[in-house]
Scaffold this motif. Structure first.
Motif, PDB file in Angstrom:
ATOM      1  N   ILE A   1      -7.510 -10.978  -7.973  1.00 24.31           N
ATOM      2  CA  ILE A   1      -7.535 -10.135  -9.001  1.00 24.31           C
ATOM      3  C   ILE A   1      -6.096 -10.237  -9.874  1.00 24.31           C
ATOM      4  N   ARG A   2      -6.451 -10.582 -11.052  1.00 29.93           N
ATOM      5  CA  ARG A   2      -5.094 -10.837 -11.964  1.00 29.93           C
ATOM      6  C   ARG A   2      -5.133  -9.619 -12.859  1.00 29.93           C
ATOM      7  N   GLY A   3      -3.652  -9.115 -13.126  1.00 27.97           N
ATOM      8  CA  GLY A   3      -3.385  -8.123 -14.107  1.00 27.97           C
ATOM      9  C   GLY A   3      -3.245  -7.034 -13.427  1.00 27.97           C
ATOM     10  N   ILE A   4      -3.412  -6.596 -12.055  1.00 26.60           N
ATOM     11  CA  ILE A   4      -3.087  -5.471 -11.548  1.00 26.60           C
ATOM     12  C   ILE A   4      -1.467  -4.985 -11.679  1.00 26.60           C
ATOM     13  N   PRO A   5      -0.843  -4.123 -12.326  1.00 24.88           N
ATOM     14  CA  PRO A   5       0.590  -3.777 -12.452  1.00 24.88           C
ATOM     15  C   PRO A   5       1.367  -3.856 -10.920  1.00 24.88           C
ATOM     16  N   GLU A   6       2.451  -4.393 -11.067  1.00 22.44           N
ATOM     17  CA  GLU A   6       3.062  -4.150  -9.780  1.00 22.44           C
ATOM     18  C   GLU A   6       3.642  -2.961  -9.445  1.00 22.44           C
ATOM     19  N   PRO A   7       3.351  -2.286  -8.211  1.00 27.35           N
ATOM     20  CA  PRO A   7       3.756  -0.892  -8.290  1.00 27.35           C
ATOM     21  C   PRO A   7       5.215  -0.760  -7.828  1.00 27.35           C
ATOM     22  N   THR A   8       5.731   0.308  -7.902  1.00 27.57           N
ATOM     23  CA  THR A   8       7.205   0.689  -7.527  1.00 27.57           C
ATOM     24  C   THR A   8       7.237   1.401  -6.226  1.00 27.57           C
ATOM     25  N   GLY A   9       8.471   1.399  -5.561  1.00 27.48           N
ATOM     26  CA  GLY A   9       8.578   2.017  -4.484  1.00 27.48           C
ATOM     27  C   GLY A   9       8.869   1.294  -3.158  1.00 27.48           C
ATOM     28  N   ASP A  10       8.727   1.762  -2.041  1.00 22.75           N
ATOM     29  CA  ASP A  10       9.027   0.793  -0.864  1.00 22.75           C
ATOM     30  C   ASP A  10       7.865  -0.002  -0.627  1.00 22.75           C
ATOM     31  N   SER A  11       7.943  -0.837   0.324  1.00 26.83           N
ATOM     32  CA  SER A  11       6.843  -1.754   0.777  1.00 26.83           C
ATOM     33  C   SER A  11       5.458  -0.881   1.052  1.00 26.83           C
ATOM     34  N   ASP A  12       5.474  -0.042   1.939  1.00 21.11           N
ATOM     35  CA  ASP A  12       4.439   0.696   2.309  1.00 21.11           C
ATOM     36  C   ASP A  12       3.843   1.427   1.224  1.00 21.11           C
ATOM     37  N   HIS A  13       4.387   1.853   0.182  1.00 21.84           N
ATOM     38  CA  HIS A  13       3.948   2.736  -0.781  1.00 21.84           C
ATOM     39  C   HIS A  13       3.298   1.535  -1.848  1.00 21.84           C
ATOM     40  N   ARG A  14       4.032   0.367  -1.993  1.00 21.14           N
ATOM     41  CA  ARG A  14       3.253  -0.380  -2.811  1.00 21.14           C
ATOM     42  C   ARG A  14       2.019  -1.050  -2.450  1.00 21.14           C
ATOM     43  N   LYS A  15       2.086  -1.305  -0.938  1.00 19.10           N
ATOM     44  CA  LYS A  15       0.727  -1.768  -0.474  1.00 19.10           C
ATOM     45  C   LYS A  15      -0.387  -0.575  -0.455  1.00 19.10           C
ATOM     46  N   GLN A  16       0.154   0.565  -0.179  1.00 19.51           N
ATOM     47  CA  GLN A  16      -1.151   1.705  -0.409  1.00 19.51           C
ATOM     48  C   GLN A  16      -1.477   1.739  -1.800  1.00 19.51           C
ATOM     49  N   SER A  17      -0.718   1.506  -2.742  1.00 20.99           N
ATOM     50  CA  SER A  17      -1.128   1.656  -4.038  1.00 20.99           C
ATOM     51  C   SER A  17      -1.819   0.510  -4.587  1.00 20.99           C
ATOM     52  N   ASP A  18      -1.564  -0.642  -4.201  1.00 21.65           N
ATOM     53  CA  ASP A  18      -2.266  -1.849  -4.467  1.00 21.65           C
ATOM     54  C   ASP A  18      -4.023  -1.797  -3.840  1.00 21.65           C
ATOM     55  N   LEU A  19      -4.034  -1.050  -2.425  1.00 22.72           N
ATOM     56  CA  LEU A  19      -5.041  -0.697  -1.780  1.00 22.72           C
ATOM     57  C   LEU A  19      -6.159   0.198  -2.600  1.00 22.72           C
ATOM     58  N   ASP A  20      -5.310   1.343  -2.915  1.00 20.39           N
ATOM     59  CA  ASP A  20      -5.968   2.354  -3.895  1.00 20.39           C
ATOM     60  C   ASP A  20      -6.645   1.682  -5.053  1.00 20.39           C
ATOM     61  N   THR A  21      -6.039   1.021  -5.737  1.00 21.16           N
ATOM     62  CA  THR A  21      -6.209   0.421  -7.087  1.00 21.16           C
ATOM     63  C   THR A  21      -7.628  -0.419  -7.047  1.00 21.16           C
ATOM     64  N   VAL A  22      -7.375  -1.489  -5.598  1.00 19.62           N
ATOM     65  CA  VAL A  22      -8.670  -2.251  -5.354  1.00 19.62           C
ATOM     66  C   VAL A  22     -10.053  -1.629  -5.260  1.00 19.62           C
ATOM     67  N   LYS A  23      -9.928  -0.397  -4.506  1.00 18.01           N
ATOM     68  CA  LYS A  23     -10.899   0.594  -3.967  1.00 18.01           C
ATOM     69  C   LYS A  23     -11.620   0.942  -5.375  1.00 18.01           C
ATOM     70  N   ASN A  24     -10.638   1.535  -6.174  1.00 21.56           N
ATOM     71  CA  ASN A  24     -11.291   2.111  -7.369  1.00 21.56           C
ATOM     72  C   ASN A  24     -11.828   1.000  -8.160  1.00 21.56           C
ATOM     73  N   VAL A  25     -11.323  -0.353  -8.334  1.00 23.27           N
ATOM     74  CA  VAL A  25     -11.884  -1.286  -8.905  1.00 23.27           C
ATOM     75  C   VAL A  25     -13.382  -1.742  -8.522  1.00 23.27           C
ATOM     76  N   ALA A  26     -13.457  -1.903  -7.017  1.00 20.44           N
ATOM     77  CA  ALA A  26     -14.483  -2.013  -6.464  1.00 20.44           C
ATOM     78  C   ALA A  26     -15.777  -0.815  -6.460  1.00 20.44           C
ATOM     79  N   SER A  27     -15.411   0.282  -6.517  1.00 15.50           N
ATOM     80  CA  SER A  27     -16.016   1.313  -6.683  1.00 15.50           C
ATOM     81  C   SER A  27     -16.716   1.270  -8.282  1.00 15.50           C
ATOM     82  N   THR A  28     -15.721   0.875  -9.252  1.00  9.74           N
ATOM     83  CA  THR A  28     -16.259   0.600 -10.519  1.00  9.74           C
ATOM     84  C   THR A  28     -17.428  -0.177 -10.662  1.00  9.74           C
ATOM     85  N   ILE A  29     -17.238  -1.358 -10.103  1.00  8.26           N
ATOM     86  CA  ILE A  29     -18.133  -2.339 -10.223  1.00  8.26           C
ATOM     87  C   ILE A  29     -19.390  -1.966  -9.392  1.00  8.26           C
TER      88      ILE A  29
END
Length: 265
Positions: A132-160
């Motif tokens: 997936i290209r175009g997901i904005p880079e999240p800010t914060g520490d490593s754990d927060h960024r990973k969780q943010s990317d995971l949440d975004t991917v879940k929302n993208v998948a549930s939209t499709i």
């Protein structure tokens, strides 16, 4: 071992490999049958259990065996499809090389069976993935960024995908080193290739949503990426003298074809 006078289906003696129909005994721990006379010659690993197999032991074992065979059959079929695609690509490359022989020294790389098999296995391994290209880079520490990317991917998948689909995500990873001037692609590994293919097949459903700017692609191997680069270079060269050329996937293989106008009924 214990006497077993139950009328179970025809079994083989684990000592002599002959049918054990009468005067047989059964080891409940090892789940092995033998003639009484053979049991005195050779013991199995356990001799204390008196358990008799239930009617479901054999059917359950057969179900597990059938499931394993079915899984292996599917994997072999996927490998054969990938190998067939590689053979087709290789034939096209050889044909292109033959056409260039008159003006260029030959530099032919013969694809061996081992290379084709390794490529097929790698394609099967990547069939659970999407990029997936175009997901904005999240800010914060490593754990927060990973969780943010995971949440975004879940929302993208549930939209499709439909809401009742069981979406299981194995991992979400950013590709490459962090660079403040660009957004890194995101690799998503799903639990099955079916989910990944459904995402790719229905990605146009993102149109009109808050994720419509995202681009979703399959996870191509280096060989596939090089093949597409060569194909695009050929398309650019041929487009200088030919009109309406485009790249289309035919039976899963990218080819240059004429972009015919739609039929008017």
């Amino acid at each position: 071992m214990a006497d077993a006078e139950v009328d179970v289906q025809r079994v083989m003696c684990f000592v002599c490999n002959a049918p054990a129909v009468r005067k047989r005994i059964y080891c409940g721990d090892c789940k092995l049958w033998s003639h009484r006379s053979c049991a005195e010659k050779k013991k199995c690993c356990c001799t204390s259990s008196s358990e008799i197999p239930t009617d479901t032991d054999v059917p359950n074992a057969m179900k597990n065996l059938v499931a394993t065979i079915s899984s292996l059959t599917s994997t072999v079929a996927d490998m054969k499809k990938c190998i067939d695609e590689l053979i087709t690509e290789n034939k096209k490359l050889r044909k292109d090389i033959e056409n260039l022989k008159s003006t260029h020294p030959p530099d032919i790389h013969q694809t061996t069976f081992e290379e084709a098999t390794a490529e097929a296995v790698e394609r099967i391994r990547r069939s659970n993935n999407v990029i997936i290209r175009g997901i904005p880079e999240p800010t914060g520490d490593s754990d927060h960024r990973k969780q943010s990317d995971l949440d975004t991917v879940k929302n993208v998948a549930s939209t499709i995908l439909p809401p009742d689909d069981d979406i299981q995500i194995i991992s979400v990873t950013r590709l490459g080193k962090f660079n403040a001037t660009r957004t890194r692609p995101t690799k998503v590994i799903f639990s099955s290739s079916f989910t990944a293919k459904s995402i790719l097949r229905n990605k146009t459903k993102l149109s009109g949503s808050r994720f419509e700017q995202l681009k979703i692609q399959d996870d191509k191997t280096p060989t596939q990426q090089q093949y597409l680069r060569d194909l695009r270079a050929e398309l650019a060269q041929r487009s200088l003298t030919e009109d309406n050329l485009t790249i289309k996937y035919i039976h899963g293989i990218a080819k240059i074809t004429k972009n015919l106008p739609p039929r008017i009924n």
